[in-house]
Design a protein around this motif. Structure first.
Motif, PDB file in Angstrom:
ATOM      1  N   PRO A 365      -3.406   7.976  -3.254  1.00 14.75           N
ATOM      2  CA  PRO A 365      -3.118   8.854  -2.489  1.00 14.75           C
ATOM      3  C   PRO A 365      -1.442   9.222  -2.574  1.00 14.75           C
ATOM      4  O   PRO A 365      -0.511   8.546  -2.300  1.00 14.75           O
ATOM      5  CB  PRO A 365      -3.285   8.249  -0.862  1.00 14.75           C
ATOM      6  CG  PRO A 365      -4.378   7.455  -1.406  1.00 14.75           C
ATOM      7  CD  PRO A 365      -4.082   6.733  -2.810  1.00 14.75           C
ATOM      8  N   LEU A 386      -5.845  13.708   3.818  1.00 12.11           N
ATOM      9  CA  LEU A 386      -5.041  12.244   4.171  1.00 12.11           C
ATOM     10  C   LEU A 386      -3.822  12.793   5.154  1.00 12.11           C
ATOM     11  O   LEU A 386      -3.561  13.831   5.389  1.00 12.11           O
ATOM     12  CB  LEU A 386      -4.696  11.529   3.037  1.00 12.11           C
ATOM     13  CG  LEU A 386      -5.810  11.236   2.151  1.00 12.11           C
ATOM     14  CD1 LEU A 386      -5.185  10.244   1.103  1.00 12.11           C
ATOM     15  CD2 LEU A 386      -6.985  10.508   2.629  1.00 12.11           C
ATOM     16  N   THR A 387      -3.211  11.659   5.696  1.00 15.02           N
ATOM     17  CA  THR A 387      -2.023  11.651   6.483  1.00 15.02           C
ATOM     18  C   THR A 387      -0.812  11.151   5.706  1.00 15.02           C
ATOM     19  O   THR A 387      -1.090  10.314   4.601  1.00 15.02           O
ATOM     20  CB  THR A 387      -2.232  11.020   8.089  1.00 15.02           C
ATOM     21  OG1 THR A 387      -2.557   9.754   7.596  1.00 15.02           O
ATOM     22  CG2 THR A 387      -3.616  11.405   8.569  1.00 15.02           C
ATOM     23  N   GLU A 389       0.824   8.621   6.543  1.00 18.87           N
ATOM     24  CA  GLU A 389       0.792   7.245   6.623  1.00 18.87           C
ATOM     25  C   GLU A 389      -0.239   6.565   5.521  1.00 18.87           C
ATOM     26  O   GLU A 389      -0.017   5.449   5.301  1.00 18.87           O
ATOM     27  CB  GLU A 389       0.415   6.955   8.138  1.00 18.87           C
ATOM     28  CG  GLU A 389       1.206   6.998   9.359  1.00 18.87           C
ATOM     29  CD  GLU A 389       1.427   8.643   9.658  1.00 18.87           C
ATOM     30  OE1 GLU A 389       2.518   9.051  10.162  1.00 18.87           O
ATOM     31  OE2 GLU A 389       0.344   9.407   9.035  1.00 18.87           O
ATOM     32  N   GLN A 390      -0.950   7.424   5.075  1.00 15.49           N
ATOM     33  CA  GLN A 390      -2.266   6.913   4.041  1.00 15.49           C
ATOM     34  C   GLN A 390      -1.395   7.107   2.301  1.00 15.49           C
ATOM     35  O   GLN A 390      -2.036   6.443   1.688  1.00 15.49           O
ATOM     36  CB  GLN A 390      -3.054   7.572   4.169  1.00 15.49           C
ATOM     37  CG  GLN A 390      -3.988   7.487   5.539  1.00 15.49           C
ATOM     38  CD  GLN A 390      -5.327   8.161   5.681  1.00 15.49           C
ATOM     39  OE1 GLN A 390      -5.265   9.420   5.724  1.00 15.49           O
ATOM     40  NE2 GLN A 390      -6.382   7.493   5.676  1.00 15.49           N
ATOM     41  N   LYS A 392       0.371   6.353  -0.816  1.00 17.82           N
ATOM     42  CA  LYS A 392       0.750   5.239  -1.605  1.00 17.82           C
ATOM     43  C   LYS A 392       1.717   5.468  -2.808  1.00 17.82           C
ATOM     44  O   LYS A 392       1.231   5.921  -3.997  1.00 17.82           O
ATOM     45  CB  LYS A 392      -0.584   4.442  -2.308  1.00 17.82           C
ATOM     46  CG  LYS A 392      -1.693   4.395  -1.286  1.00 17.82           C
ATOM     47  CD  LYS A 392      -1.532   2.991  -0.697  1.00 17.82           C
ATOM     48  CE  LYS A 392      -2.558   2.499   0.181  1.00 17.82           C
ATOM     49  NZ  LYS A 392      -2.312   1.170   1.110  1.00 17.82           N
ATOM     50  N   ARG A 431      -7.077  -0.803  -0.914  1.00 12.02           N
ATOM     51  CA  ARG A 431      -7.235  -1.551   0.338  1.00 12.02           C
ATOM     52  C   ARG A 431      -6.505  -2.923   0.288  1.00 12.02           C
ATOM     53  O   ARG A 431      -5.714  -3.341   1.360  1.00 12.02           O
ATOM     54  CB  ARG A 431      -8.681  -1.822   0.697  1.00 12.02           C
ATOM     55  CG  ARG A 431      -9.552  -0.599   1.093  1.00 12.02           C
ATOM     56  CD  ARG A 431     -11.048  -1.592   1.167  1.00 12.02           C
ATOM     57  NE  ARG A 431     -11.947  -0.245   1.300  1.00 12.02           N
ATOM     58  CZ  ARG A 431     -13.482  -0.298   1.303  1.00 12.02           C
ATOM     59  NH1 ARG A 431     -13.715  -1.589   0.810  1.00 12.02           N
ATOM     60  NH2 ARG A 431     -14.113   0.595   1.595  1.00 12.02           N
TER      61      ARG A 431
END
Length: 571
Positions: A365, A386-387, A389-390, A392, A431
């Motif tokens: 992401p 996505l946001t 905060e998500q 990576k 995850r």
């Protein structure tokens, strides 16, 4: 002002290329040459051909034979069974066995006929016609059928004791009609548009139903052609069908093949490949199994010939999609701490002239998964926004893309990427807060259909993907002196190009009436994202930390300058 902005981008590139950067671009070339010389596309294709013969469900005969076939190939390449290995053995493998909570399943034979005797489907030519977890009929049986169409008003139909036909998912029809209303079985037509069912009228998309050992019922899956013939039969014949299904439902165990090339200095740190075995197709995912088996064998040959000496471990994982990878990441916290990169091989063998689509690298992401514009484009498989905060941030995205783009240029092979969508073995890595990417192809018009057979697989594509995947793994695990500088160069080059493109997109958007603050936020987010990306290069453990940290700081300072210049362009 436009000139100043270009100077800012040039500054970023210049600083990232400092410290003898002329040596870094050739850093990857020896890895490419070495892997290109040893990767055997015929061996990879041979494995695909073996695996794709079977309709693979976890625990069934075809799945297990595929696991053992890959293990035998690794053994022949020099991997030693872990329980028999000496401490000095660097190539090892094991087959993990776990009892399955539920029985496994496999199809044996099947036929669907109209009341007149005209056969609509036969398992020999329609491999996906029996839904996973269906039970056998008592030989050929005649059933009255009722068509509920899209199944929105099932209560208006008398389905008890009948076979239900519907333009809806088999799982939905089974739940509503068999489990709740007493139907004896269901027949489903459901084909996504990307499968182009009107063009490919005999394709059937595989699916499954709940394993109901009390009902012992079934679901049959239809092609476009068979569905339309069945609809016509409503006007020409009695509402009767002849069905003959034979399946096996039996207790079994789950197998996972785990092979490793152990690192020489920091074996607890590792690059993990994952390829799932289940699913009945050739590209999905016998091709992943074939490519990964040959990747492992190629790395063994390179180690044995003294051409490589990885400091970190490379792990090769074969099993149940997402489940096996998730277990590998989650079951041992100490092991998980050392997983530095994960790469999923899924649908990597496409002959794109037949299947359509293109080779894709699905990114971790990044802001392209928030604002899908410009070069960003979701596949037809689809993704959700996505946001922030998500996100990576990590150099893995741009490193992998740049290396595959270089291979694409060398081999006249189309290489693209897509924003994060999920759905394969890269998800468990993410995850677990581990960098993880997916190598795949889409759109494939035969995706999840019984037309996904060996004739749709290209040995050259297996070679292209396998070469790129292995050379990247070797780069990162050998950890040679210039690795950190090379990775920083790749990331900063991508950052400069991305910032230039995003500013132009935002300027165009503002000129067309889009909100200026939203556009500034997009550009600022990309800049901040890359500042964090640069920081992740420290996890490579540079050999000369002092010199690298100076280079890194200069690159970050240049990025801040470029960010400010970029936002100035949008005032």
């Amino acid at each position: 002002m436009k000139y100043i902005f270009r100077m800012g981008a040039a500054l970023l590139l210049f600083l990232s290329c400092s410290a003898n950067a002329f040596q870094f671009k050739p850093f990857a070339q020896p890895y490419y040459d070495m892997v290109d010389a040893t990767f055997n596309q015929n061996e990879a294709f041979e494995t695909v051909a073996f695996v794709e013969k079977y309709f693979r469900v976890v625990g069934n005969e075809g799945f297990n034979k595929s696991i053992y076939y890959a293990a035998d190939k690794l053994k022949a390449a020099g991997f030693v069974l872990e329980e028999e290995a000496k401490p000095s053995d660097r190539l090892t493998y094991r087959i993990e066995k776990r009892a399955l909570d539920k029985p496994t399943w496999e199809p044996v034979s099947g036929s669907l006929k109209l009341g007149s005797g005209e056969e609509l489907l036969n398992l020999e030519t329609n491999r996906n016609m029996i839904a996973i977890n269906s039970f056998s009929t008592k030989g050929e049986q005649s059933f009255e059928f009722v068509n509920v169409y899209e199944g929105k008003e099932i209560d208006n139909y008398d389905v008890e004791g009948k076979v239900v036909v519907g333009n809806a998912s088999a799982r939905y029809l089974f739940s509503e009609c068999v489990q709740k209303r007493g139907a004896v079985g269901v027949i489903s037509y459901r084909m996504p548009d990307y499968n182009q069912p009107v063009k490919h009228q005999n394709s059937i998309s595989f699916s499954g139903i709940p394993l109901d050992e009390e009902k012992e019922s079934f679901a049959i899956l239809l092609s476009y052609d068979a569905y339309n013939k069945l609809l016509m039969a409503e006007f020409e014949e009695k509402f009767e069908l002849k069905i003959d299904l034979a399946t096996k439902v039996y207790k079994s165990e789950e197998l996972t093949l785990v092979a490793e090339l152990k690192g020489s200095k920091t074996p607890e740190e590792r690059f993990v490949f994952s390829a799932h075995v289940q699913e009945p197709g050739a590209n999905d995912n016998a091709s992943g199994v074939g490519a990964l088996t040959e990747i492992a064998a190629s790395s063994a040959r390179l180690l044995q010939s003294g051409q490589i000496d990885p400091e970190r471990t490379i792990t090769y994982l074969f099993g149940d999609e997402i489940v096996s990878t998730n277990r590998y990441v989650q079951e041992d916290p100490e092991r998980a701490k050392g997983i530095k990169w994960g790469m999923s091989l899924d649908m990597v063998g496409e002959d794109t002239e037949k299947t359509g689509g293109t080779f894709l690298i699905e990114k971790m992401p990044d802001p392209g998964a928030i604002w899908v514009r410009g070069v960003e484009k979701h596949s037809e498989w689809g993704g959700r926004p996505l946001t922030k905060e998500q996100l990576k941030p990590h150099y893995f995205n741009d490193l992998v893309i740049s290396q595959f783009k270089a291979i694409g240029s060398a081999r006249n092979w189309e290489v693209n990427f897509n924003p994060f969508e999920g759905g394969s073995d890269h998800v468990p890595f993410l995850r677990g807060n581990i960098p993880g990417l997916l190598l795949w192809h889409f759109t494939d018009v035969f995706y999840h259909t019984d037309r996904d057979r060996i004739d749709k697989v290209s040995p050259q594509t297996l070679d292209n993907v396998g070469t790129g995947a292995l050379m990247i793994a070797l780069m990162l695990t050998e950890n040679k002196e210039q690795l950190a500088d090379f990775v920083l160069l790749e990331a900063s080059t991508a950052a400069a190009i991305r910032m230039t493109n995003e500013v132009q997109l935002s300027k165009s958007g503002i000129s067309e009436g889009e909100d200026k603050e939203v556009q500034r936020d997009i550009v600022a987010t990309w800049a901040d994202y890359y500042l964090n990306v640069f920081e992740t290069t420290l996890d490579i453990d540079p050999k000369n930390k002092t010199a690298f940290q100076k280079n890194l700081q200069e690159t970050k300072d240049a990025m801040i300058t470029l960010k400010n210049m970029s936002l100035g362009q949008l005032n």
